[in-house]
Every structure is written in structure tokens, then in C-alpha cells.
Design a protein around this motif. Structure first.
Motif, PDB file in Angstrom:
ATOM      1  N   HIS A 157       0.839  -1.196   0.000  1.00 15.27           N
ATOM      2  CA  HIS A 157       0.000   0.000   0.000  1.00 15.27           C
ATOM      3  C   HIS A 157       0.872   1.243   0.000  1.00 15.27           C
ATOM      4  O   HIS A 157       1.978   1.253   0.562  1.00 15.27           O
TER       5      HIS A 157
ATOM      6  N   GLN B 143      -2.503   5.734   1.114  1.00 16.89           N
ATOM      7  CA  GLN B 143      -3.520   4.731   1.440  1.00 16.89           C
ATOM      8  C   GLN B 143      -3.446   4.333   2.918  1.00 16.89           C
ATOM      9  O   GLN B 143      -4.465   4.224   3.597  1.00 16.89           O
TER      10      GLN B 143
ATOM     11  N   LEU C 220      -8.583   0.885  -4.200  1.00 17.36           N
ATOM     12  CA  LEU C 220      -8.328  -0.486  -3.776  1.00 17.36           C
ATOM     13  C   LEU C 220      -9.614  -1.288  -3.876  1.00 17.36           C
ATOM     14  O   LEU C 220     -10.722  -0.732  -3.887  1.00 17.36           O
TER      15      LEU C 220
ATOM     16  N   GLN D  51      -9.506  -5.825  -0.230  1.00 16.97           N
ATOM     17  CA  GLN D  51      -8.203  -5.389   0.260  1.00 16.97           C
ATOM     18  C   GLN D  51      -8.345  -4.474   1.483  1.00 16.97           C
ATOM     19  O   GLN D  51      -7.590  -4.571   2.447  1.00 16.97           O
TER      20      GLN D  51
ATOM     21  N   TRP E 272      -7.054  -5.340   5.241  1.00 11.71           N
ATOM     22  CA  TRP E 272      -6.142  -4.432   5.962  1.00 11.71           C
ATOM     23  C   TRP E 272      -6.655  -4.159   7.386  1.00 11.71           C
ATOM     24  O   TRP E 272      -5.890  -4.187   8.339  1.00 11.71           O
TER      25      TRP E 272
END
Length: 756
Positions: free
Chosen positions: A107, A111, A139, A143, A147
Motif C-alpha cells: 500500500h 492509502q 483499492l 483489500q 487491511w
């Protein structure tokens, strides 16, 4: 491509309470802790669909593998990272190996920053939030979801490592204590005769037996609380101590803790303390018929029938009160500004220091609500206190209570204490012999750093046996009443103001040239007095043994071992205490004992001549509140004495200790006094509690006195042996016995009250 990790992480429905902004900031470098740069590559952990209606909690957690070259909107479901498929067998094997190989997505810093920002606000974003964030950052929603799952897992891992570290420290400490106890047991001796006992089971001294009993009782109580809470099963160790309630971990678990103990939620607890605040406010301001002033003593007495009617208090079912009820009210002005005064009540360590003669133990068990602002308006916390008198003849009072801090108006605050009955149902009966009905104080801010304090003390206690000498002052409610609390608060606040003062008149600081030297001496004197108060009471810290004397004096002794505390001499310390009733007014007795010119009349260690005054420092408006250094000279040697004299409207103390001359000289110049070892002795003076009528009716103040006699408690501490492992000998016991007996006799002779 995914790997099953269901055995390593909790399910997605586990409530995560580690999501506070402060905690998120402290864990921003969690990747670095794991050896991976923050914001770089990280495997994405899928815990299951959090939005699924049912069965989500039973799904296995998955590790999602994505390629570094995967586009912003692409996931593993789109196919192979390279987008190429070959039918050749060798190519199939290579592709399988590639699929088994972990792939990472890196990333960008932007982000990471945006996801961190949302994480601080919402660690569990819903599907709409994830969709919005994924479009904003370019994204895939999965994703973003992975995260957030990774970040929660990492925070949880760090917390577990922290808890494991605390558990390890606690275990190591217990092992050290266990080893120390084993060594002590091997070398134990009888506290009275000094000889070794005959067998292993009998080799424990009375002190060690008491420590073991106390240790077992506390461990049983902790186990009971853990079982009640349900968070830590019996037999496991707590991840943190309960006394330091200021950290995030304890604040996090406060509501769970109280729901387990009280069976009440936070709203109900706040409701109860608000009711108690209303009651304390009314009791602080009401006059007759709730409070009736005694004609003889001038004290206010609670009309209990009116109290029951006014506050709808439930009467005992059998029609009689099983416990003794003590209620009192007192008003006073203290020399301290309102913010510092409120802070002194809410910080348990400051609270203990403010009342050293009344509180032998205190702890903040947990915090329900931390409050707002610097003054912690609205703070609610569970506290424990062991209250004492400065004598081993009066049992201590242990009480659990809720303390509530509330701002009533711009200039008025309330500090309210109340015991909640449901605490008692879950705790050992030995710990709840005393409970607080709504009590506390109303603090009103005045000008020039002054505060008006109205103190209401209302407690219920199981009746216990009290020595006849102290029965009157205890049963009348004076010993633990509002007057005692207010008088002690005024004295300590005045001491603090004089300690911080920079414009000290010369007459208030004789013999000391600098402010640093003055502060250093006053700090040492305060430490000496606090040590004296700790050594004197009936706290479970001590095991008192009554010894027989030829003169019939009631003398009690206790011993302790100082292994590494630099504030006291290392070795075996023996403390002896005796109390006696004298037909002398308390202020007369206090002035006699504190006067350095009359010291040789009672101090058997004096060489016969009057003591020479080296320094004299005022620490209060009353001329009796002073700290001084005295020198006693003889042909052989000279000795310096540090003496702290304290007096207020209820009690007085004269505490002193011999000090090393060179060490004291360095303290006078302003050097640190924390490593100067001293062993304090001294006197505590109380009124005898017998209220009498004036002998005559007259306008002359000196003839209108209602003063009775005094309760004098004398305590000596001596270093019995400089080796902590040495045995206590009968010679040491006889030494302190002689010290007390001769000193008491000298005092009676000098004050002409030998028959008192």
C-alpha cells in the motif's frame, strides 16, 4: 488462495476494545515490532464475513494472497497474478508452486494514512464505509477489509505480548517472595525469647504467620473476584495491577469489571452515585430538625428518625440496628486552591499522604468513569481504604466504596463516597465490617487560594471490642468523625502551602539560609512523621505482642525486617507502643513534650542539660506546627535530633529521630534527603473523649474550659540488630520496655500526675 489460520486468531465476532485513538497511535509502529516496515508488505488476514447474518462466527479465518502487481481493483478471484494459463504439465506444476507462494500487496503511504484515520474512528467499518474507502483509495473492497482485519490482529498480538510480559513479571516476583519466605522460615526465631523454635512447622515467627494468612486471604479474594468477573478464570494471573487505574487497559475493562461485580450496568451505577450526591448535598446544608446541636459539647448530632424520613432509608426488618451508626458534620476553611484539593481526593497516593495518621492502606481498585477535564468532573472509581488510629489498641476499619467527583456549580464541587451493598454480597465478610452511607464533602472555592469545606461522615460498623481507654472516643464517633478529617486536612494543606512558599519570613526559618535547605528539611520531617504513623497502628502490616512489665504498663511490641529500604536503617527493627490516660489537657501535654528546654525532664537519653536549638522552621500558623533540629551535647559525644511537632483541633503529635550530623548538615544546605536513614519515635496526643459541663458560669474564657484529660500514646523504635537475618533477642525487648516505662514515669512526675 488462502491458508487456514483458524487456530491462531479469534473470530470476527469477538468484541475488540483495543480501538481507542490513543492506543492506535501507540501501536502505529506495530509492523516495525514484527520486523516489517510500516506501510510495506503485509499478509492480509480474512476473519470471515462480518456482515453475514448468521454462521459468520464459525467460519475459518483465511490468509488472502495478492500479487504486488495486482491492479487497484483486482483480487485473487480474477485469476493468476500473470494472467497466463498453460496446459503443459510442467507449467501447471510451476503455476501451483506460484499459487502456494505468498504474494503481497504494497500500500502507498497515502492509502495507509487514510485507512489509519478511519481505523481510529471505527476499527470495524461496515460494508458501506469499506466501499467508499476503496473507491477513494483505488483499492478493492476486500483489500480494505483485509487491511482492517490485519491491523486488529496486530494490535491484539501486541496486547497479548504486553500481558505476557506482565504475567512473567508477576510470576518472577511471586517466586522471589516465595524464596525469601523460605529463607526466613529456615532462620526463624521466637519474637519473645529470641531462640530458634523446635521444628519446621513451628519455625515461623508470628510475623511470618501473619504474612502467610494475609497472603492467602488476599489470593482467595482475588480468585473470587476473577471468578465473579468471568474474564480471568480461577488460577490465572491478572495482566495488570489494580492500583494504577490510569492506563488504557484498565479503563477499557472497567465496565466489564463492574457489570460482573455489581450485577449493574454503568447507567445504574451513575444513578446510585447521583442519588448519593443529592443526599450529601442536603445533609451538608440542612439545619434542624435533621441536625441538632448539643448544648453540652457544641457538636452537631444527626436526628436519625428525621434522616430516615427525609431520605426514605429502609429500617432493619427486625426493628433494631445491628450495626453502630456514626454520623457527624464539620465545616472548615483550608489553605489550598480548589483544583489541587479535588486532585488530592481523586489521586489515591495524594489522598494517603493528605491523611497519614488516619489511612494506613488505600488503593483505587478500578475506574468506572475517568471524568472530564483536569479536575475529572464526573469521575467514578471503586476504592479501598484501611482506616486507623495511632494505637494498636483500636482495630482498623476496612471499607470498600465508590468515590464520585461532581461539579455542582462554577465554584462548588462535591466529593462523594458511598458503599454499594452488592459489593458486600460478593466479598468476604471480614472485609465489609464497615460501610459508608452517603458521605463526603462539599468544596466551595474562595478567594486567595482558600476553600470552604463542609464534611459529612456517615458510616455503619459492626460493633467490635475496643480497649476501655479508647472506648469513649471511638463510640462517640470522634475517632473517625468529620472533625478529625477536617482538622487533618487543614493541617496538611497548611503544611503544603508553607512548603511551597518562597517569601518565608526570617522568623519562620531560623538556622537555614536557603529555600532549598528549608524544603529538604521539611520533606525529611514529613517522611519521618509518615513512617511513625505507619509503625503505630493496628494495621495488618504489624503483629503486636503484649508483654508483661513490673510496673503494670500495657506495652505491645512488633518487629519487622528492613532488607533494602534506604529510608530506614537496615536490619531488624523493634517497635514498642504503650498508651496511658493522663489528667492533663492535651495542649498542656503537647507544649511540654515539644519544648526543647524541657526535653531533659522526660528523655532518658538526654545528658541532663537542655537541648540546643540549631534550626527552627515554621510549617503552619499555629506556633506548635514547627520542625526543628536540636543538639544534645555530652562529654563523650554530641547528638542531633530532628523533631516534627504537629497540632490541630483534634490531635497532636511530637515525632523525633536521631540523625547523622554530617548527613543532616548536607540536608540543611539543600541536598537530597531521600537516602538519609532515620528511625522515628514519638508521641500521639488525643482528647480522652469524656465531655464535661463547665464548672462555673462566667464570662472569662479561661474559666469556661470543658477540656478533659489526654490519651497519650508513646512509641519507640530501635534497631535491634543490623543484620536482617539476625534473631530478635530478649535483651532488645527489655531495652524498649525500659525506655517506655522510664519515659512515662518521667512525664507523670514532671506534670505532677503520678496518680493519673
Amino acid at each position: 488462495m488462502g491458508l487456514d489460520m483458524s487456530n491462531n486468531h479469534p473470530t470476527s465476532r469477538t468484541k475488540d476494545f483495543f480501538a481507542s485513538p490513543a492506543l492506535s497511535l501507540t501501536l502505529a509502529g506495530v509492523f516495525r515490532d514484527a520486523g516489517t516496515p510500516a506501510g510495506a508488505r503485509s499478509p492480509e488476514v480474512e476473519e470471515g464475513d462480518e456482515e453475514s447474518g448468521g454462521g459468520g462466527g464459525g467460519r475459518d479465518e483465511m490468509v488472502e494472497i495478492s500479487s504486488e502487481n495486482t491492479g487497484p481493483g483486482r483480487s485473487d478471484e480474477d485469476g493468476d497474478a500473470d494472467g497466463v494459463h498453460d496446459d503443459d504439465g510442467d507449467d501447471d506444476k510451476d503455476n501451483k508452486k506460484k499459487k502456494k507462494r505468498k504474494k503481497y500487496h504494497r500500500h502507498t503511504a497515502e492509502q495507509i494514512r487514510e485507512m489509519e484515520s478511519l481505523f481510529k474512528e471505527s476499527p470495524h467499518p461496515d460494508e458501506k464505509q469499506r466501499q467508499q474507502l476503496s473507491k477513494q483509495l483505488g483499492l478493492a473492497p476486500r483489500q480494505v477489509k483485509f487491511w482492517f482485519q490485519n491491523r486488529r490482529t496486530q494490535i491484539k498480538a501486541v496486547q497479548e505480548r504486553h500481558e505476557n510480559s506482565l504475567l512473567k513479571s508477576e510470576i518472577d516476583k511471586l517466586r522471589e517472595e516465595n524464596q525469601a519466605m523460605r529463607e526466613t522460615i529456615k532462620k526463624a526465631c521466637c519474637p519473645n525469647c529470641g531462640f530458634a523454635t523446635s521444628n519446621r512447622d513451628a519455625s515461623m515467627t508470628t510475623e511470618e504467620q501473619q504474612l502467610r494468612v494475609e497472603n492467602a486471604r488476599l489470593k482467595a479474594e482475588v480468585e473470587k473476584l476473577r471468578a465473579t468477573i468471568g474474564k480471568y478464570p480461577p488460577g490465572t494471573a491478572s495482566p495488570s495491577t489494580s492500583c494504577s487505574a490510569g492506563n488504557d487497559q484498565e479503563n477499557r475493562s472497567s465496565l466489564d469489571y463492574y457489570t460482573g461485580i455489581f450485577g449493574l450496568d454503568k447507567t445504574r451505577i451513575l444513578e446510585l452515585v447521583n442519588q448519593a450526591t443529592e443526599e450529601v448535598t442536603k445533609m451538608a446544608t440542612a439545619g434542624e430538625p435533621l441536625w441538632i446541636r448539643s448544648v453540652e459539647s457544641g457538636r452537631e448530632i444527626l436526628n436519625y428518625d428525621e434522616y430516615v424520613r427525609a431520605f426514605s432509608v429502609e429500617s432493619p426488618s427486625n426493628g433494631r440496628v445491628r450495626r453502630s451508626i456514626e454520623a457527624s458534620r464539620e465545616t472548615g476553611v483550608v489553605f489550598l486552591d480548589l483544583p489541587r484539593l479535588v486532585q488530592a481526593f481523586m489521586d489515591v497516593n495524594q489522598w494517603k499522604e493528605m491523611f497519614p495518621c488516619m489511612i494506613s492502606k488505600a488503593a483505587t481498585v478500578d475506574v468506572i468513569c475517568s471524568g472530564e477535564g483536569v479536575n475529572r468532573n464526573g469521575a467514578v472509581q471503586l476504592m479501598f481504604a484501611e482506616l486507623q488510629m495511632l494505637t494498636p489498641m483500636v482495630p482498623t476499619r476496612e471499607v470498600y466504596f465508590i468515590r464520585y467527583c461532581k461539579q455542582l456549580s462554577a465554584e462548588r464541587w462535591a466529593i462523594v463516597d458511598v458503599s454499594i451493598d452488592k459489593v458486600e454480597e460478593n466479598m468476604d465478610a471480614s472485609l465489609v465490617k464497615c460501610r459508608k452511607c452517603p458521605s463526603g464533602c462539599i468544596i466551595e472555592d474562595k478567594t486567595n487560594g482558600h476553600c470552604k469545606v463542609i464534611w459529612v461522615e456517615h458510616i455503619e460498623c459492626q460493633k467490635s471490642t475496643v480497649h476501655t481507654m479508647f472506648r469513649s472516643i471511638v463510640n462517640s464517633g470522634l475517632a473517625f468523625g468529620a472533625k478529625h478529617w477536617i482538622a487533618t486536612l487543614q493541617l496538611q494543606c497548611e503544611r503544603l502551602v508553607f512548603f511551597m512558599a518562597t517569601n518565608v519570613p526570617t522568623k519562620d526559618s531560623i538556622g537555614v539560609a536557603t529555600l532549598a535547605g528549608r524544603k529538604s528539611i521539611l520533606k525529611l520531617a514529613q517522611r519521618m512523621t509518615c513512617s511513625f504513623c505507619r509503625a503505630l497502628g493496628a494495621s495488618s502490616f504489624h503483629t503486636w505482642t503484649k508483654i508483661s512489665t513490673k510496673g503494670g504498663d500495657d506495652i505491645r511490641v512488633a518487629s519487622r525486617k528492613n532488607l533494602n529500604d534506604p529510608a530506614e536503617p537496615l536490619g531488624v527493627i523493634l517497635c514498642a507502643v504503650s498508651s496511658v490516660c493522663l489528667p492533663v489537657a492535651p495542649h498542656v501535654l503537647f507544649d511540654f513534650l515539644r519544648d526543647e528546654s524541657k526535653r531533659n525532664e522526660w528523655d532518658i537519653m538526654s545528658t541532663g542539660g537542655p537541648a540546643q536549638l540549631i534550626a527552627n522552621l515554621a510549617k503552619g500558623q499555629d506556633r506548635g506546627n514547627v520542625v526543628n533540629i536540636q543538639a544534645m551535647k555530652s562529654k563523650e559525644n554530641s547528638m542531633w535530633i530532628l523533631q516534627d511537632s504537629c497540632t490541630n483541633a483534634f490531635e497532636s503529635m511530637v515525632v523525633y529521630a536521631p540523625v547523622d550530623i554530617s548527613g543532616m548538615q548536607s540536608v540543611i544546605t539543600g541536598c537530597d534527603s531521600s537516602n538519609l536513614a532515620i528511625l522515628s519515635s514519638g508521641f500521639s496526643i488525643l482528647p480522652d473523649g469524656l465531655e464535661t459541663r463547665p464548672l462555673v458560669i462566667t464570662s472569662k474564657p479561661e474559666e469556661k474550659t470543658m477540656e478533659g484529660g489526654s490519651l497519650l500514646t508513646i512509641a519507640f523504635q530501635i534497631l535491634a540488630n543490623s543484620s536482617p537475618t539476625a534473631k530478635l533477642t530478649m535483651e532488645s525487648v527489655e531495652t524498649v520496655n525500659t525506655l517506655i516505662s522510664c519515659t512515662l514515669q518521667n512525664i507523670k512526675t514532671s506534670l505532677e500526675c503520678e496518680d493519673g
